[in-house]
Motif scaffolding. Structure first.
Motif, PDB file in Angstrom:
ATOM      1  N   ASP A  35       0.861  -1.181   0.000  1.00  0.00           N
ATOM      2  CA  ASP A  35       0.000   0.000   0.000  1.00  0.00           C
ATOM      3  C   ASP A  35       0.896   1.229   0.000  1.00  0.00           C
ATOM      4  O   ASP A  35       1.560   1.526   0.990  1.00  0.00           O
ATOM      5  CB  ASP A  35      -0.917   0.008   1.240  1.00  0.00           C
ATOM      6  CG  ASP A  35      -2.032   1.035   1.138  1.00  0.00           C
ATOM      7  OD1 ASP A  35      -1.779   2.105   0.538  1.00  0.00           O
ATOM      8  OD2 ASP A  35      -3.138   0.788   1.652  1.00  0.00           O
ATOM      9  N   PHE A  36       0.914   1.938  -1.126  1.00  0.00           N
ATOM     10  CA  PHE A  36       1.819   3.074  -1.274  1.00  0.00           C
ATOM     11  C   PHE A  36       1.318   4.325  -0.551  1.00  0.00           C
ATOM     12  O   PHE A  36       1.992   5.358  -0.558  1.00  0.00           O
ATOM     13  CB  PHE A  36       2.057   3.369  -2.757  1.00  0.00           C
ATOM     14  CG  PHE A  36       2.708   2.222  -3.486  1.00  0.00           C
ATOM     15  CD1 PHE A  36       3.932   1.728  -3.071  1.00  0.00           C
ATOM     16  CD2 PHE A  36       2.094   1.620  -4.574  1.00  0.00           C
ATOM     17  CE1 PHE A  36       4.542   0.671  -3.730  1.00  0.00           C
ATOM     18  CE2 PHE A  36       2.688   0.560  -5.239  1.00  0.00           C
ATOM     19  CZ  PHE A  36       3.916   0.089  -4.813  1.00  0.00           C
ATOM     20  N   THR A  37       0.150   4.242   0.074  1.00  0.00           N
ATOM     21  CA  THR A  37      -0.341   5.367   0.877  1.00  0.00           C
ATOM     22  C   THR A  37       0.033   5.206   2.349  1.00  0.00           C
ATOM     23  O   THR A  37      -0.143   6.138   3.131  1.00  0.00           O
ATOM     24  CB  THR A  37      -1.868   5.503   0.763  1.00  0.00           C
ATOM     25  OG1 THR A  37      -2.504   4.360   1.357  1.00  0.00           O
ATOM     26  CG2 THR A  37      -2.294   5.616  -0.692  1.00  0.00           C
ATOM     27  N   TRP A  38       0.539   4.044   2.724  1.00  0.00           N
ATOM     28  CA  TRP A  38       0.900   3.790   4.129  1.00  0.00           C
ATOM     29  C   TRP A  38       2.256   4.418   4.453  1.00  0.00           C
ATOM     30  O   TRP A  38       3.179   4.384   3.644  1.00  0.00           O
ATOM     31  CB  TRP A  38       0.977   2.290   4.380  1.00  0.00           C
ATOM     32  CG  TRP A  38      -0.321   1.682   4.812  1.00  0.00           C
ATOM     33  CD1 TRP A  38      -1.564   2.134   4.530  1.00  0.00           C
ATOM     34  CD2 TRP A  38      -0.494   0.491   5.586  1.00  0.00           C
ATOM     35  NE1 TRP A  38      -2.518   1.304   5.081  1.00  0.00           N
ATOM     36  CE2 TRP A  38      -1.877   0.297   5.739  1.00  0.00           C
ATOM     37  CE3 TRP A  38       0.382  -0.420   6.163  1.00  0.00           C
ATOM     38  CZ2 TRP A  38      -2.406  -0.784   6.453  1.00  0.00           C
ATOM     39  CZ3 TRP A  38      -0.140  -1.498   6.857  1.00  0.00           C
ATOM     40  CH2 TRP A  38      -1.519  -1.671   7.007  1.00  0.00           C
ATOM     41  N   SER A  39       2.357   4.949   5.676  1.00  0.00           N
ATOM     42  CA  SER A  39       3.643   5.433   6.182  1.00  0.00           C
ATOM     43  C   SER A  39       4.384   4.264   6.829  1.00  0.00           C
ATOM     44  O   SER A  39       3.820   3.183   7.035  1.00  0.00           O
ATOM     45  CB  SER A  39       3.417   6.529   7.223  1.00  0.00           C
ATOM     46  OG  SER A  39       2.781   5.986   8.376  1.00  0.00           O
ATOM     47  N   TYR A 104       6.163   1.508   2.339  1.00  0.00           N
ATOM     48  CA  TYR A 104       6.284   0.098   1.947  1.00  0.00           C
ATOM     49  C   TYR A 104       7.755  -0.285   1.775  1.00  0.00           C
ATOM     50  O   TYR A 104       8.236  -1.258   2.376  1.00  0.00           O
ATOM     51  CB  TYR A 104       5.516  -0.160   0.657  1.00  0.00           C
ATOM     52  CG  TYR A 104       5.717  -1.543   0.095  1.00  0.00           C
ATOM     53  CD1 TYR A 104       5.139  -2.649   0.711  1.00  0.00           C
ATOM     54  CD2 TYR A 104       6.496  -1.760  -1.044  1.00  0.00           C
ATOM     55  CE1 TYR A 104       5.325  -3.926   0.204  1.00  0.00           C
ATOM     56  CE2 TYR A 104       6.694  -3.027  -1.552  1.00  0.00           C
ATOM     57  CZ  TYR A 104       6.112  -4.108  -0.928  1.00  0.00           C
ATOM     58  OH  TYR A 104       6.312  -5.363  -1.424  1.00  0.00           O
ATOM     59  N   GLY A 105       8.477   0.483   0.964  1.00  0.00           N
ATOM     60  CA  GLY A 105       9.882   0.170   0.736  1.00  0.00           C
ATOM     61  C   GLY A 105      10.728   0.340   1.988  1.00  0.00           C
ATOM     62  O   GLY A 105      11.647  -0.441   2.232  1.00  0.00           O
ATOM     63  N   GLN A 106      10.416   1.349   2.788  1.00  0.00           N
ATOM     64  CA  GLN A 106      11.149   1.556   4.036  1.00  0.00           C
ATOM     65  C   GLN A 106      10.966   0.368   4.980  1.00  0.00           C
ATOM     66  O   GLN A 106      11.918  -0.071   5.633  1.00  0.00           O
ATOM     67  CB  GLN A 106      10.669   2.842   4.701  1.00  0.00           C
ATOM     68  CG  GLN A 106      11.066   4.110   3.960  1.00  0.00           C
ATOM     69  CD  GLN A 106      10.461   5.354   4.592  1.00  0.00           C
ATOM     70  OE1 GLN A 106       9.440   5.282   5.266  1.00  0.00           O
ATOM     71  NE2 GLN A 106      11.090   6.499   4.376  1.00  0.00           N
TER      72      GLN A 106
END
Length: 320
Positions: A35-39, A104-106
């Motif tokens: 989910d690219f909107t998640w922190s 997501y990537g973090q």
């Protein structure tokens, strides 16, 4: 057996915990929300905690099961900004700057680092499988085999059809069809499980297609499908991604099918990140080393490039 990623010992019952500790020698962790909107904070309590619990399980077990973590190339999305002259290595990273700025990537990057530290500090066997873009199946006619339309490539195709615009400056295609991705993951996760090969405590593999296709292959497939549908291919202009994203931002959601309007809202931060990255003069998608993965996986050795015919089959599945 039922589990809860956010609980101690993954929420396993005493009986199931005893089974895991006494009989399991490999654990593949592939449960992660995309989910690219998640922190990053959104991933902490449930997903990052699950990594800590797997470390605990492996350290408690007399078998010390290998933890095979399915990570993501997003963990190294900014690699080219830090190391512009080299591909992403098949090893763990010392710099947090190479990860995507999106949560997501973090989260994937932090999970990799935690597992690497546990491997060194506690001698826990760890395999990090840094997975690239998982595409549709090589045989789209198999029942239940379909590339989810919620992901960024299917979303890009559907939005392009509505906007009558196709971005022409997306990086080369290194996608891995889902059936080949699953085989490669199993082969690499189970490497050494037969006792014929002794592995070091920490192994890292980049699972991306070692044989690239130019993005023009996708554009050609789009034109072919749109023409097949009775539309003039010339109506669909090729434009830079920045112009395409601008058109998407200005588009009236009421003029889009509900499913496309919903997916465009969810995926927009990812496309905006790509535009911002390009504006900084950084490669949108770094090149990844695959030598170790290819050497260790028969599926990776035999993998062929994604061609126009295969993309056309996926487009047909998406209704394009």
């Amino acid at each position: 057996m039922p589990i809860d990623l956010g609980k101690q010992y993954l929420g396993l019952s005493p009986a199931h915990l005893e089974t895991v500790l006494g009989k399991v020698n490999v654990i593949i962790h592939n449960a992660w929300r995309v989910d690219f909107t998640w922190s990053l904070d959104s991933y902490e309590e449930y997903y990052l905690k699950s990594v800590r619990e797997l470390i605990n399980l492996s350290s408690l077990s007399p078998l010390q099961p290998r933890v095979a973590f399915v990570s993501s190339v997003s963990s190294a999305q900014e690699w080219a900004a830090v190391f512009p002259d080299s591909p992403v290595i098949e090893a763990t990273f010392e710099s947090y700057q190479v990860s995507s700025p999106l949560g997501y990537g973090q989260s994937k990057h932090i999970a990799e680092r935690a597992l690497a530290m546990a491997s060194v500090a506690c001698n826990i066997p760890v395999t990090i499988l840094r997975l690239g873009q998982v595409a549709g199946p090589t045989d789209p006619n198999r029942v239940g085999s379909k590339w989810s339309t919620d992901e960024w490539i299917p979303s890009l195709a559907a939005i392009s059809k509505v906007l009558k615009l196709i971005p022409d400056d997306i990086p080369p295609i290194d996608w891995v069809p889902v059936d080949l991705a699953s085989r490669a993951i199993v082969e690499l996760a189970l490497l050494g499980d037969d006792g014929c090969q002794e592995l070091p405590p920490l192994k890292v593999f980049n699972i991306v297609n070692p044989r690239l296709s130019d993005w023009s292959t996708f554009v050609a497939a789009m034109h072919r499908r749109l023409t097949h549908d009775g539309m003039e291919a010339g109506v669909y202009r090729q434009v830079p991604l920045s112009e395409w994203v601008g058109a998407l931002i200005r588009a009236d959601p009421a003029m889009m099918p509900d499913s496309i309007a919903k997916s465009s809202t969810k995926i927009l931060p990812f496309f905006q990140l790509l535009v911002e990255t390009a504006a900084r003069g950084v490669a949108l998608h770094p090149k990844f080393e695959t030598e170790n993965a290819v050497e260790s996986s028969k599926t990776m050795q035999r993998m062929t490039r994604v061609d126009e015919e295969l993309i056309c089959q996926w487009l047909e599945q998406w209704g394009i």
